[in-house]
Structures are given as structure tokens and as C-alpha cells.
Write a protein that holds these residues in place. Structure first.
Motif, mmCIF file in Angstrom:
data_model
loop_
_atom_site.group_PDB
_atom_site.id
_atom_site.type_symbol
_atom_site.label_atom_id
_atom_site.label_comp_id
_atom_site.label_asym_id
_atom_site.label_seq_id
_atom_site.Cartn_x
_atom_site.Cartn_y
_atom_site.Cartn_z
ATOM 1 N N GLY A 81 7.199 -21.323 9.532
ATOM 2 C CA GLY A 81 6.448 -20.173 9.047
ATOM 3 C C GLY A 81 5.904 -20.431 7.654
ATOM 4 N N VAL A 82 4.855 -19.699 7.288
ATOM 5 C CA VAL A 82 4.239 -19.817 5.963
ATOM 6 C C VAL A 82 4.618 -18.588 5.153
ATOM 7 C CG1 VAL A 82 2.067 -19.951 4.698
ATOM 8 C CG2 VAL A 82 2.314 -21.165 6.878
ATOM 9 N N ALA A 83 5.331 -18.790 4.070
ATOM 10 C CA ALA A 83 5.733 -17.684 3.202
ATOM 11 C C ALA A 83 4.543 -17.244 2.359
ATOM 12 C CB ALA A 83 6.887 -18.108 2.307
ATOM 13 N N VAL A 84 4.299 -15.938 2.315
ATOM 14 C CA VAL A 84 3.218 -15.392 1.483
ATOM 15 C C VAL A 84 3.802 -14.328 0.567
ATOM 16 C CG1 VAL A 84 1.379 -15.908 3.110
ATOM 17 C CG2 VAL A 84 2.590 -13.746 3.293
ATOM 18 N N PRO A 86 3.234 -11.209 -2.547
ATOM 19 C CA PRO A 86 2.246 -10.158 -2.846
ATOM 20 C C PRO A 86 1.076 -10.670 -3.673
ATOM 21 C CG PRO A 86 4.474 -9.337 -3.159
ATOM 22 C CD PRO A 86 4.595 -10.802 -2.912
ATOM 23 N N GLN A 87 1.301 -11.705 -4.451
ATOM 24 C CA GLN A 87 0.205 -12.281 -5.227
ATOM 25 C C GLN A 87 -0.742 -13.078 -4.332
ATOM 26 O OE1 GLN A 87 3.523 -12.629 -6.160
ATOM 27 N NE2 GLN A 87 3.303 -10.852 -7.519
ATOM 28 N N ASP A 88 -0.192 -13.718 -3.289
ATOM 29 C CA ASP A 88 -1.031 -14.502 -2.375
ATOM 30 C C ASP A 88 -1.904 -13.603 -1.503
ATOM 31 O OD1 ASP A 88 0.173 -16.857 -3.243
ATOM 32 O OD2 ASP A 88 1.749 -16.751 -1.725
ATOM 33 N N GLN A 89 -1.281 -12.574 -0.914
ATOM 34 C CA GLN A 89 -1.968 -11.713 0.055
ATOM 35 C C GLN A 89 -1.691 -10.240 -0.282
ATOM 36 O OE1 GLN A 89 -4.042 -12.961 2.104
ATOM 37 N NE2 GLN A 89 -3.453 -15.126 2.145
ATOM 38 N N PRO A 90 -2.303 -9.726 -1.330
ATOM 39 C CA PRO A 90 -1.984 -8.351 -1.765
ATOM 40 C C PRO A 90 -2.337 -7.287 -0.727
ATOM 41 C CG PRO A 90 -3.897 -9.223 -2.956
ATOM 42 C CD PRO A 90 -3.303 -10.365 -2.204
ATOM 43 N N GLU A 91 -3.442 -7.437 0.008
ATOM 44 C CA GLU A 91 -3.841 -6.401 0.964
ATOM 45 C C GLU A 91 -2.878 -6.339 2.147
ATOM 46 O OE1 GLU A 91 -7.950 -6.639 2.044
ATOM 47 O OE2 GLU A 91 -8.559 -7.225 0.027
ATOM 48 N N LEU A 92 -2.431 -7.487 2.600
ATOM 49 C CA LEU A 92 -1.459 -7.494 3.695
ATOM 50 C C LEU A 92 -0.140 -6.885 3.230
ATOM 51 C CD1 LEU A 92 -0.725 -8.316 6.573
ATOM 52 C CD2 LEU A 92 -0.059 -10.560 5.680
ATOM 53 N N TRP A 93 0.312 -7.244 2.059
ATOM 54 C CA TRP A 93 1.555 -6.685 1.530
ATOM 55 C C TRP A 93 1.443 -5.167 1.326
ATOM 56 C CZ3 TRP A 93 6.547 -7.848 0.423
ATOM 57 C CH2 TRP A 93 6.958 -9.172 0.614
ATOM 58 N N GLU A 94 0.255 -4.717 0.977
ATOM 59 C CA GLU A 94 0.054 -3.272 0.803
ATOM 60 C C GLU A 94 0.303 -2.535 2.108
ATOM 61 O OE1 GLU A 94 -3.543 -0.162 -0.409
ATOM 62 O OE2 GLU A 94 -3.779 -2.319 -0.752
ATOM 63 N N GLN A 95 -0.185 -3.080 3.207
ATOM 64 C CA GLN A 95 0.049 -2.460 4.511
ATOM 65 C C GLN A 95 1.526 -2.499 4.884
ATOM 66 O OE1 GLN A 95 -2.112 -0.802 6.297
ATOM 67 N NE2 GLN A 95 -3.905 -1.285 5.036
ATOM 68 N N VAL A 96 2.178 -3.605 4.599
ATOM 69 C CA VAL A 96 3.602 -3.746 4.910
ATOM 70 C C VAL A 96 4.426 -2.739 4.114
ATOM 71 C CG1 VAL A 96 5.579 -5.302 4.718
ATOM 72 C CG2 VAL A 96 3.404 -6.161 5.602
ATOM 73 N N VAL A 347 -4.814 -20.420 5.427
ATOM 74 C CA VAL A 347 -3.534 -19.989 5.992
ATOM 75 C C VAL A 347 -3.296 -20.650 7.338
ATOM 76 C CG1 VAL A 347 -2.187 -18.009 6.763
ATOM 77 C CG2 VAL A 347 -3.653 -17.802 4.749
ATOM 78 N N PHE A 348 -4.342 -20.720 8.170
ATOM 79 C CA PHE A 348 -4.193 -21.370 9.467
ATOM 80 C C PHE A 348 -3.864 -22.851 9.298
ATOM 81 C CE2 PHE A 348 -6.500 -17.725 11.400
ATOM 82 C CZ PHE A 348 -5.640 -17.518 12.482
ATOM 83 N N ALA A 349 -4.491 -23.497 8.321
ATOM 84 C CA ALA A 349 -4.205 -24.913 8.082
ATOM 85 C C ALA A 349 -2.766 -25.098 7.605
ATOM 86 C CB ALA A 349 -5.183 -25.476 7.053
ATOM 87 N N ALA A 350 -2.289 -24.193 6.750
ATOM 88 C CA ALA A 350 -0.908 -24.289 6.265
ATOM 89 C C ALA A 350 0.089 -24.077 7.397
ATOM 90 C CB ALA A 350 -0.682 -23.274 5.150
ATOM 91 N N LEU A 351 -0.205 -23.109 8.275
ATOM 92 C CA LEU A 351 0.698 -22.860 9.406
ATOM 93 C C LEU A 351 0.717 -24.056 10.352
ATOM 94 C CD1 LEU A 351 2.526 -20.880 10.918
ATOM 95 C CD2 LEU A 351 0.495 -20.021 12.092
#
Length: 549
Positions: A81-84, A86-96, A347-351
Motif C-alpha cells: 500500500g501507499v501511505a498518504v 494530510p499534506q500529500d492528499q488534503p482533499e481526500l483526507w478532508e472527506q475521510v 500515485v498509480f506509479a507508486a502503488l
């Protein structure tokens, strides 16, 4: 019994799962003390020593189980898995974080993006699940690619709802306790001694009783989580998310088998990031009906006896009974959840780097078009080779005929699932340059050799070797058809008349000239008929030659 009393009973049984080990240890300690201080005799010393040894071994097994129970839910490294942050993906973390807040739960400490059509929350609980610990969330990138933002909100709220005390103050505790019990049972099943299995059987029996008793509480918790998701994301979006998940799962399985693994036989991979990222293209190219067709006819997975999830249809029906709200599921107008990610290609490349095996580093990368063309050529060579070998065997001189015959026998053994006659014997190899070309194969058909000699030399399973007459022809005809079609694909690809087509909305393969697309099937049927007629196929070939000239 009321629902709250059921929850209290489940909590008592959960505590009993641990106390059972304490009672067993105490009983064995009393037995050992009596043997040593009161019952020990020189005449029965060997028997008493054996009893002491057995009780010690049993105590070790019990302590291992108790320790595993206390450590249940321990969070382990996530290599795939790829750890993200809140600084990397703030909008996704906002939803979470919003989903966690609506369920009265705290947000996760870690968020990992994985390569599954799934979402989940894992928690390192303590003290029989009574206390929560470090929390980790998993989100599948294929899930983000296939859900809209409102539907993702519903999925997130549901996952946090598992740990919230929604229907009763003990709902979340019961869910944690079930996870701890299942973890402990797995530890006992991995035991290596008969005594370990014996104690494990006792714990497994108790675990079944606990899971059966707590199942109604767990199911209420699942349904309550659905209700919270509907309040957070909207009734229609929540019901649509539940309907979409099995469709996405089937589509992702189809993508992995048909596209991502396309280069496997070639030792090749799609472009960087496309092993998982190509799934976006398949979703974008297919309508909802075409995606649903991939899961049509598939049986839903058989639920586990102690599964806490009610049937999906029941859950959707209960959600749709809720009062209508002003949030309709306008899926066509809503953005995909993948838009919440910054730089999704990265992100896809990292995964991909985290999920591919180490050997994949040495594989060559090819564009999708080059990959389709290379795979089509490889497949066509595989289809055509048995037919070409059979024709070669029917017209060769004696030395070459023997070599070809041995190659055909070897191919027949592989097709039949049998091992070669002599393990370690050198494999007979016939070079492609020695095999007949398309015109030579058609000439053999015109001379009447197809059903007299060629068909009998095409490898077939042992069960089909006894067939004769029309039955034998009908069995082998599709293989002759495929072999001839493979030779045509090789000819058109080699002359530049066939183009690769990734066909995200259909099936990858070659695009042939219009005349071939229109008439090739009929021409092939005529060529492999009981009385072969190669004229239509030769006419198509002549037309191709004129275009080339």
C-alpha cells in the motif's frame, strides 16, 4: 431478550473467552500442586511426571492463545500500500475526517491506498476490544476510480460506523471483540502439536458460541452504519454505492485478467503506472450497462456462517425506505472520487512499485498499442503452429516427417495434461522457417488433404482420439479454423494491414481491413468445410496484395 441485553450478553461471553484460559490455568496449577505435595508416590512417579509434562505443555498453548487474544488486531506493516498524509492528499483526507466525525469516531492515524476494490478500517484494540488503539484506513484506488464523491462519502461513513456505538453503547465493542476472537482462533489453527490442537478445539467451540450469540448485535451495527452513511451522503448515493461495489469488483477482475496481465506471456508490462491506472480507461470507455454485464450471471460470494453483513438486497431495501432527501444521485454530473487525488498518475506509479514483484523490474515496458500487437502476434503463432505442423507432417520426407511427428506427439501430451514420455529427453523443435506458409496450407486443403491426413495429425485429447467420421471432423474443425485464422492475422500484421486496438470498451485485438472484417468468417467457414473451398480466402488475399501494390 431485548437488543441491549443481547449486547450485554455478548460482552460477558467476550470476557469469558479470556477468563476461560485463566480458569484452565488455575485448574492445572491446582492439579500439579496436588500431585507434587499430596499424591506423589515413588511407585507412580512416571505417571505423575507425564501428567506434569502434559499440563505444562497445555499451559504453554493456553498462554499463547491468551497472549494472541490480548494482541489481537495488532497493526502490521503494509508492504502493498501507499501511505498518504494530510499534506500529500488534503482533499481526500478532508472527506475521510468528515466521515469519521459524522459517526462520532476519531479519524485514522494512517491512510493507505491499495490495489483493491475495497475500503476498510483496522484498529489495534486493547483489553478484549474494550479500548481502541491506533487506527488505520485502507482505500482502494480502483474504488476511487469507480465511485463518485458522494458514493465515496457513503462508503467512508459506513466503515467508520463499524467502530461507533450507533445502536447501543456496546456496538463498537462487540465488533472489536469479534475481530479479536477470530484472530485468536486463527492462532490456534496454526498450532503445531496435538495438545495445541486440543486446546484450540476448546477455544474454537467457545468462539463459535460467541460469534453466534453476537451475530445479531453485529448485524444491527452494520445496518446502523448504513443509516449513518445515508444521512451523511444521501439516501440515493448510499444505495447506489452498495449496488456499484459488486459491479466494480467484477470489472476490476476482468481488467486484471484481460488487460493488466496481457504482457505476462511476453515478459512485458504496460507503461509505468498503467498496471493499475489502466482501469480508469476501461471505466471511462464503458457505459453502466456494459460494466454491469461483466458481473451478470455471477453468483454473489457465499456468506460465512457468522458473517455480520446482512444480504446486500436487504440493506438497499432498508435504505430506500428512508425519507427522501434533496440529494439525488446525479452520478453523470458528479466528479469521480479519483479527482480528490493530487497527481493521480504519480500515485498509480507508486502503488505499482509497491505491488509488483521484484522480478518485474527487469521486464520491458511497452505502450498499450505495442502490447496489443505483440500479444496478438504471439497468440496467432500459437493458434497456427499445430495446423502448420500437421500440414508439414503430411508432406515431409521421412527424416523431417519423424521430427515433426515427435513434435506433434509432445504437443498432444501437453494438450492432454500428460507428462512427456521420457523426462529429460531433448525436445524436438521444428523451426518456423521449415513450416509451410499460408498458401501452402491452402494448397494442401485444395488437394483434399485436410480431412484425409492433416486433421488426424492435429493434437487432440485422448478421449477425442476415438472419434471418427463427422464426429471427428466437428471436434477438430474449430482448431483448424483457429489455426487458419492465426495464419491470416500473422500475414495481415506482417504486411501492415492489421492495426492494434486496445478496445477498452470491448476486447483487445487487431483491427483488420474492412473487407476482412466483413467476409473473413465466411471465407474461413468455406475453407474448413467438409469439402474445403479456399477460393473466397484466396480472393481476400489477392485483394490485400493489390492494395499493397
Amino acid at each position: 431478550m431485548t437488543f441491549r441485553l443481547r449486547a450485554v450478553r455478548a460482552l460477558v461471553l467476550l470476557a469469558g473467552f479470556y477468563l476461560m484460559g485463566v480458569v484452565l490455568l488455575a485448574a492445572m496449577a491446582v492439579l500439579d500442586w496436588l500431585l507434587v505435595t499430596r499424591l506423589f508416590t515413588a511407585r507412580a512417579a512416571w505417571f505423575e511426571g507425564a501428567v506434569l509434562t502434559v499440563t505444562v505443555l497445555l499451559a504453554v498453548a493456553i498462554l499463547r492463545g491468551m497472549f494472541a487474544f490480548l494482541r489481537a488486531g495488532r497493526l502490521r506493516p503494509v508492504p502493498h500500500g501507499v501511505a498518504v498524509t494530510p499534506q500529500d492528499q488534503p482533499e481526500l483526507w478532508e472527506q475521510v475526517c468528515a466521515a469519521a466525525e459524522v459517526t462520532g469516531e476519531r479519524p485514522p492515524d494512517e491512510l493507505y491506498l491499495v490495489a483493491e476494490v475495497n475500503a476498510g478500517v483496522a484498529e489495534q484494540s486493547r483489553l478484549l476490544g474494550l479500548l481502541s488503539g491506533r487506527r488505520r484506513m485502507f482505500l482502494g484506488l480502483p474504488l476511487l476510480a469507480g465511485l463518485t464523491v458522494p458514493r465515496l462519502r457513503a462508503v467512508l461513513a459506513r466503515e467508520f460506523g463499524h467502530y461507533g456505538n450507533l445502536d447501543t453503547l456496546l456496538g463498537g465493542v462487540t465488533m472489536r471483540g469479534r475481530e479479536a476472537v477470530l484472530h485468536t482462533v486463527e492462532v490456534f489453527r496454526e498450532g503445531s502439536t496435538q495438545l495445541h490442537y486440543a486446546i484450540g478445539a476448546l477455544y474454537i467451540g467457545y468462539a463459535r458460541m460467541f460469534l453466534r450469540t453476537s451475530q445479531s448485535v453485529a448485524r444491527h451495527q452494520e445496518l446502523a452504519a448504513d443509516q449513518v452513511a445515508a444521512r451523511h451522503a444521501g439516501r440515493d448515493a448510499t444505495a447506489a454505492a452498495l449496488r456499484t461495489l459488486p459491479v466494480l469488483d467484477a470489472a476490476h477482475t476482468h481488467y486484471l485478467e484481460m488487460y493488466a496481465a496481457m504482457g505476462g506471456p511476453l515478459g512485458a508490462l504496460p507503461p509505468v503506472g498503467e498496471v493499475h491506472g489502466g482501469f480508469r480507461r476501461l471505466l471511462a470507455a464503458r457505459t453502466g450497462e456494459r460494466l454491469a454485464a461483466l458481473s451478470a450471471g455471477q453468483r454473489p460470494p457465499r456468506p460465512h456462517r457468522y458473517d455480520s453483513h446482512p444480504p446486500t438486497a436487504e440493506r438497499i431495501a432498508l435504505i430506500e425506505e428512508l425519507p427522501a432527501d434533496d440529494r439525488t444521485d446525479g452520478s453523470a454530473d458528479e466528479p469521480a472520487a479519483l479527482t480528490l487525488l493530487h497527481d493521480p498518475d504519480r500515485v498509480f506509479a507508486a502503488l505499482e512499485a509497491r505491488t509488483l514483484p521484484h522480478e518485474a523490474v527487469r521486464l520491458r515496458r511497452m505502450s498499450w498499442d505495442d502490447l496489443v500487437m505483440a500479444r496478438a502476434v504471439a497468440d496467432a503463432e500459437g493458434w497456427s503452429r499445430p495446423l502448420r505442423l500437421a500440414v508439414a507432417a503430411s508432406r515431409s520426407g521421412e527424416p523431417q516427417r519423424l521430427a515433426v511427428a515427435r513434435t506433434l506427439r509432445s504437443a498432444a501430451q501437453v494438450a492432454d495434461g500428460a507428462a512427456p514420455a521420457r523426462r529429460g529427453a531433448p525436445a524436438e523443435k521444428v523451426e518456423d522457417a521449415e513450416l509451410p506458409g499460408l498458401e501452402e496450407v491452402l494448397d494442401a486443403f485444395d488437394r483434399g488433404l485436410l480431412w484425409m491426413e492433416v486433421a488426424d495429425r492435429i493434437p487432440k485429447p485422448t478421449q477425442a482420439a476415438r472419434l471418427t467420421g463427422a464426429s471427428a471432423r466437428n471436434f477438430i474443425r474449430p482448431r483448424v479454423y483457429d489455426g487458419l485464422a492465426g495464419m491470416i492475422h500473422l500475414r495481415l500484421a506482417g504486411t501492415g494491414h492489421a492495426a492494434p486496438d486496445i478496445a477498452w470498451s470491448g476486447q483487445p485485438g487487431l483491427t483488420l481491413p474492412e473487407a476482412w472484417e466483413k467476409d473473413m468468417d465466411d471465407a474461413l467457414d468455406a475453407a474448413v468445410a467438409d469439402t474445403p473451398d479456399t477460393a473466397p480466402l484466396r480472393a481476400l488475399l489477392a485483394g490485400t496484395h493489390r492494395v499493397s501494390a
